[in-house]
Design a protein around this motif. Sequence first.
Motif, mmCIF file in Angstrom:
data_model
loop_
_atom_site.group_PDB
_atom_site.id
_atom_site.type_symbol
_atom_site.label_atom_id
_atom_site.label_comp_id
_atom_site.label_asym_id
_atom_site.label_seq_id
_atom_site.Cartn_x
_atom_site.Cartn_y
_atom_site.Cartn_z
ATOM 1 N N LYS A 53 2.202 -11.175 -17.924
ATOM 2 C CA LYS A 53 2.507 -10.907 -19.329
ATOM 3 C C LYS A 53 3.852 -10.232 -19.521
ATOM 4 O O LYS A 53 4.328 -10.104 -20.650
ATOM 5 C CB LYS A 53 1.408 -10.041 -19.935
ATOM 6 N N PHE A 54 4.477 -9.764 -18.401
ATOM 7 C CA PHE A 54 5.792 -9.110 -18.510
ATOM 8 C C PHE A 54 6.933 -10.083 -18.272
ATOM 9 O O PHE A 54 8.056 -9.654 -18.064
ATOM 10 C CB PHE A 54 5.885 -7.940 -17.513
ATOM 11 N N PHE A 55 6.674 -11.363 -18.288
ATOM 12 C CA PHE A 55 7.723 -12.348 -18.035
ATOM 13 C C PHE A 55 7.724 -13.366 -19.170
ATOM 14 O O PHE A 55 6.677 -13.712 -19.726
ATOM 15 C CB PHE A 55 7.494 -13.088 -16.703
ATOM 16 N N GLY A 56 8.939 -13.869 -19.453
ATOM 17 C CA GLY A 56 9.064 -15.092 -20.232
ATOM 18 C C GLY A 56 9.387 -14.913 -21.683
ATOM 19 O O GLY A 56 10.063 -15.765 -22.265
ATOM 20 N N ASP A 57 8.968 -13.849 -22.344
ATOM 21 C CA ASP A 57 9.232 -13.691 -23.767
ATOM 22 C C ASP A 57 10.622 -13.117 -23.975
ATOM 23 O O ASP A 57 11.200 -12.466 -23.097
ATOM 24 C CB ASP A 57 8.184 -12.799 -24.420
ATOM 25 N N TRP A 58 11.131 -13.294 -25.205
ATOM 26 C CA TRP A 58 12.523 -12.874 -25.476
ATOM 27 C C TRP A 58 12.703 -11.355 -25.361
ATOM 28 O O TRP A 58 13.740 -10.874 -24.915
ATOM 29 C CB TRP A 58 12.934 -13.356 -26.873
ATOM 30 N N TYR A 59 11.700 -10.594 -25.751
ATOM 31 C CA TYR A 59 11.858 -9.145 -25.698
ATOM 32 C C TYR A 59 11.825 -8.647 -24.256
ATOM 33 O O TYR A 59 12.368 -7.582 -23.943
ATOM 34 C CB TYR A 59 10.806 -8.455 -26.557
ATOM 35 N N HIS A 60 11.184 -9.385 -23.345
ATOM 36 C CA HIS A 60 11.266 -9.013 -21.923
ATOM 37 C C HIS A 60 12.702 -9.164 -21.433
ATOM 38 O O HIS A 60 13.240 -8.287 -20.727
ATOM 39 C CB HIS A 60 10.332 -9.893 -21.100
ATOM 40 N N ASN A 61 13.341 -10.295 -21.752
ATOM 41 C CA ASN A 61 14.734 -10.513 -21.330
ATOM 42 C C ASN A 61 15.677 -9.526 -22.001
ATOM 43 O O ASN A 61 16.637 -9.035 -21.384
ATOM 44 C CB ASN A 61 15.151 -11.946 -21.661
ATOM 45 N N ALA A 62 15.401 -9.228 -23.273
ATOM 46 C CA ALA A 62 16.249 -8.230 -23.944
ATOM 47 C C ALA A 62 16.112 -6.868 -23.279
ATOM 48 O O ALA A 62 17.091 -6.117 -23.123
ATOM 49 C CB ALA A 62 15.863 -8.156 -25.426
ATOM 50 N N ALA A 63 14.902 -6.538 -22.866
ATOM 51 C CA ALA A 63 14.691 -5.262 -22.172
ATOM 52 C C ALA A 63 15.427 -5.237 -20.837
ATOM 53 O O ALA A 63 15.995 -4.203 -20.450
ATOM 54 C CB ALA A 63 13.197 -5.030 -21.977
ATOM 55 N N VAL A 64 15.417 -6.369 -20.130
ATOM 56 C CA VAL A 64 16.141 -6.430 -18.855
ATOM 57 C C VAL A 64 17.639 -6.225 -19.081
ATOM 58 O O VAL A 64 18.324 -5.503 -18.323
ATOM 59 C CB VAL A 64 15.852 -7.770 -18.157
ATOM 60 N N ILE A 65 18.192 -6.879 -20.113
ATOM 61 C CA ILE A 65 19.618 -6.705 -20.416
ATOM 62 C C ILE A 65 19.934 -5.241 -20.700
ATOM 63 O O ILE A 65 20.902 -4.664 -20.180
ATOM 64 C CB ILE A 65 20.022 -7.593 -21.599
ATOM 65 N N PHE A 66 19.109 -4.637 -21.518
ATOM 66 C CA PHE A 66 19.359 -3.237 -21.889
ATOM 67 C C PHE A 66 19.231 -2.318 -20.671
ATOM 68 O O PHE A 66 20.078 -1.455 -20.440
ATOM 69 C CB PHE A 66 18.365 -2.826 -22.984
ATOM 70 N N VAL A 67 18.171 -2.498 -19.899
ATOM 71 C CA VAL A 67 17.965 -1.604 -18.738
ATOM 72 C C VAL A 67 19.076 -1.791 -17.732
ATOM 73 O O VAL A 67 19.629 -0.818 -17.182
ATOM 74 C CB VAL A 67 16.590 -1.881 -18.109
ATOM 75 N N THR A 68 19.447 -3.041 -17.416
ATOM 76 C CA THR A 68 20.514 -3.277 -16.441
ATOM 77 C C THR A 68 21.830 -2.680 -16.914
ATOM 78 O O THR A 68 22.561 -2.036 -16.144
ATOM 79 C CB THR A 68 20.664 -4.796 -16.210
#
Length: 1250
Positions: free
Chosen positions: A133-148
């Motif tokens: 459930k932590f993969f695939g949705d747009w907010y997961h990718n947005a969170a990765v961008i922000f955290v990185t």
Amino acid sequence: MTTNGNGNANGKSKSKFGVMRSATSAVTGTVGAATGAATGAVGMVGNVAGKAMDVATLGHVKSERSAPPVDSRWDMHREPEPPKDVSDEKVLAKAKKQFKSGIGGWIDELADEYTDEDMRDRVTFLERYLNDKFFGDWYHNAAVIFVTSFVSWLIARLGGGLVWIVIVMAFASTYYRTSIRRVRQRVRDDLTRESALVKLETDAETMEWLNSFLIKFWAIYLPTLNATVIETTNQVLADVQVPPPIDRLELKRFTVGTKPPRIELVRTYPKTDEDIIVMDWGFSFIPNDTEDLTSRQLKNKINPLVELQVRLGKGVVSAGMPILVQDMAFRGLMQVKLKLITSFPHVQTVGLSFLGAPYFDFVLKPIGGETFGFDVNLLPGLESFIKSMVNDTIGPMLYDPNTFTLNIQQLLEGAPADAAEGVIVVAVYGGRGFKGGEMIANTIDPYITMSFNNGEEIARTSVKRDNSNPRWNETKVLLVKSLTDALTMEILDYNDVRKDRSMGVITFPLESLETQPEKQNIVGKVLYNGKERGEVIFDVRYFPILVNKTLEDGTVEPPPELNTGIVRFTLHQAKDLELAAKKGMASAGLNPFAVYTVDGKDVHTTKVMKRNNSPIWDEAHEILVTNRQRTTLNFTIKDERDVSGQATIATYRGKLEDIIAANAKGNDWFNLSPAGRARISAQFKPVAVKGLTRGEGYVRPIGVLRFHFIKANDLRNLETVGRVDPYVRVMINNYRKCRSVTIHSELNPAWDEILYATVTGSNERIVLEVVDAENDGRDRTLGEISLNGEDFIKKNELGEYAAFNDPVMRSGQLVMPGREAKGMLYYKISFFPCLNIMDAEEIEAEQKAKDKAAAEAASAAPSKDKKEKDTKKMMNGDKPDMSDAARAVEATGKEVTPPKYKLSPEELFTYPSGLAIFKIINGNFSRSDLFVQVFFDDFLCPEYVTSQKSQGRKPRFDEVGDALIRELEWSKMHIRLTTKQRSLRDDLDGVVASMTGSTLAHVKQGFNTPSTVSLTAKNSDETYTLQMQFRYLPVLMILDPQESHNNQGFLSVKVIDATHLPAADRSGKSDPYCVFEYNGAKVYKTKIVKKTLNPVWGEQFEVPITKLSSANFAIKVYDWDMGPGEDDFLGGAPINISKLEPLQTESSIVTLDGKSGQVRLEMRFRPEYVMRTIKGTASTMLGSTFGVPGRVVTSVTDAPMKGVGAVTGSVGKGASFFKHGFKSKNKDKDKSSIAEDDNNSIVNGAPHRS
């Protein structure tokens, strides 16, 4: 200087280092942010690409999932080729190409990823700890961008180097790799699923596993199958009547061969409704195809063979002639459509349809046997002729688009195990000698409970206080499921404080009702622990449900249309209840249950279905209804969880008739209010309950259909020698209503006859059937036309049934099942509604309501003007007007209730046309085993015949019938007692007693109370009387002048004399006589007056005229000659009788069209209904409505039995006229108006007490 210089140098060095550090941090942060952004962007692009791939794949599949073209269907006339599968590799390759173009060129190793099992099985660090459930949705990718980005900036801010950036990129890459693998896995699953769907629709599946099973099973089952077919067929052939010299038919050998049938292919269509399954099945039975057989199978192979032996001669001088059918082969492609239901057997209907003509082949050897037999298919043209005949026969039933439908539910379910098979009526009169308990000074307050087999209580009587010899006089109606049960009557002592105490039990076995349905004055012993505690006197009567009845001629007659019967209704399931539930209540699932209500009374509550928004109950309930037309069913679905106390979710309210009509059309889903839908079914089983005091079982008609049968052309000739004898009969809902006269030996009959049939609803199925009358055996159908009553029976804006009078002549082709249509029937049809009048119960209820309202108004002391207005409104009961409230209801779009009219008897009898509804109550006969037949006016067939022979000399019938009266003032009623149940009016054989009288007089006489009708017996020593009661229901129709009694009657002709006739003999004289013809048929011949030119006859005769307006009446004068030659014609002339005034004698001088001569006549026409009878050939009777009296060529077994089994009685409301009647203001005036010729046949009778 040095110090400062060093300081400056160090400061510059530090400044450069700080700048470099800042630059490094900026670069590191920028690279980190770019890495995070790129990683997140790639993840987002991968997710979007995955979604795009799903959409592209679905679009690709949908574009390919189209119906196969016509020419791609399997050819049934050659062996089918193996189905071409859609390659999974091609679909995947196409999907990969689209996937690459959608994402870009950065994923070149997709094929390797799909084929590399090690890579797919490898689990990364993130997969081990992070859920899907932590993969695939747009907010997961947005969170990765922000955290990185944030971590990269933080590392740069804290002085971290490139090593830390590599670590962050490693984590981001791992997340990306895991995410893209998830996308690929979803794409692969979607491709696999959609590919399977594509194959399911476009490709055919092989059934080799089933064929392999059949090969092994066939060898075991074949001997049993062959023996069973031979045994069953020979049992049927033993009863076949064969013409001489054939002695008998026998099936000697039967085998379908050792090679079993094959299922070649199955194709399924998944995109159908949720309760519909559609499949194409290709099957074949080719026993001569040996390519797939092993050598061992070839050695033991047996070909299909059917040998029918025709035995010629008898005894020793006999021989058998075999007829062989060999090498049968068959191949076809059939579409199967299943409709599913939730209840047993879970498949409601199966529809079968061949997709093209099937291929079949066989070898037929009618003579010569197996050795010397000759295959008749080798004859030129015979094989193609046989195949075309087969295709023409089964094509209209089974070839696409036609479908043969089997109702599996009706075939398998039969009568449910808990279905009632009848009604028992228990009349409890009283008890005596009840013994109380052991307590001193204990009083007895008895009451009785009733049950079957000492089970659940189903009825109870009232409590009689302090009475050891109680009198109840109560009647209870119980639904019985089996006569093997026992009726248990428990007598209990009522107590206000303690538990009611049992005083004893009476057990009555119901098996005795099979041989004697009515048990009267039963004295039941009350037993308690083997000791007698008193007696109960009661009656028990059993009334089974009415089913189809096979008549003597083999026809199946459906049960009569009754208003009383057992209704079995079922709420199967409900759907979409969440749409009707309160906000927030349906999210966790409802707890629904349903309450069944019949006519405002709760009768059943279903079980609760926990957390279910689409519950399935399938709970049936049965109840006896006494007014099918007025019964309403209400289903209320409630939620058990509601804190307000079982609040209503949705409801359905409808008329029983509407639910049954919808079920008959295959519709069992009904919309709930305010939302949702429910599947409801209802079945009605008529029960002829007699002798109860509340209501009647008679179904009041809504109107009459008028059929004007004009002629038929080119009928099918079923006779080997001669021609058929056709007549027309009207069937409504498979029930024979009326029939025309029979025309002898004619393929183009002209009836010109008008018939009437009553209807009880607008959804009636009407069949017009032309039938060949047979003197011996069953009448044969020549074809039929099916009509829908809704095309003619409609309502107006007030909710009243509107008249339909179409003057246009209709025509229809006569259709026979399984045969080519042949013949045309020409007819007209009209509908005339009955006046919607109030019956006695409604008048009584209205009067009570008015009295109550008047009492309340009096207590409120209204004004004098209001009192006068209310009183005037109460007294004005002729015709109600449409109030503003009624019009407001109409404007809402809901069903409009039609107004009802309250008419007095005097007002009723002002309507010239209407239905005479009569109740035959009982009789006083000199002998038993008699049927009562009722005829009206000119009709040849009885309007009503009692259902059973009279039992004893004082039989009780309690049966109701009706008949249309066209002119009440002139109508005649004919009643007769006969030993034959089915006979026509001119068949006097078996008639014991009869009467003829004025219909109006008898209706008036029996309008309020039963009256006694006396019949004249053939034997003067015998007396016969009937007790009858009548009502009259006006019909709003305008009578056609040709149907009026003034257009038919009896013409009295007096032949006085003739003058100046031409001489025909050598002596200058003639021997004249006259011949009178009516519609081409000779009706009278005068005596011969010899040797005169001015004869005087002075003779008088009477001839029935069936249609005065178009009568062809003529006179012909002949000279009598001795010898074999024909008499000389002296002259003739037509006589115009259409202008004769009724009951007036007119003189006429007819001038002959010969050389000379006149004939003087006196004529008088007496209007009266003339009984219909057979006509001659159409060529001689075209101008008449009905033929003159003569020999009847018809089947007496086809006389209409409209009232057979229409027994009155029953429980509840219904057409209760016979209980109350209308209150006449002047009874003496009504009774004194009886015609003089009927005074002897009507005797006032005492009111009947049931």
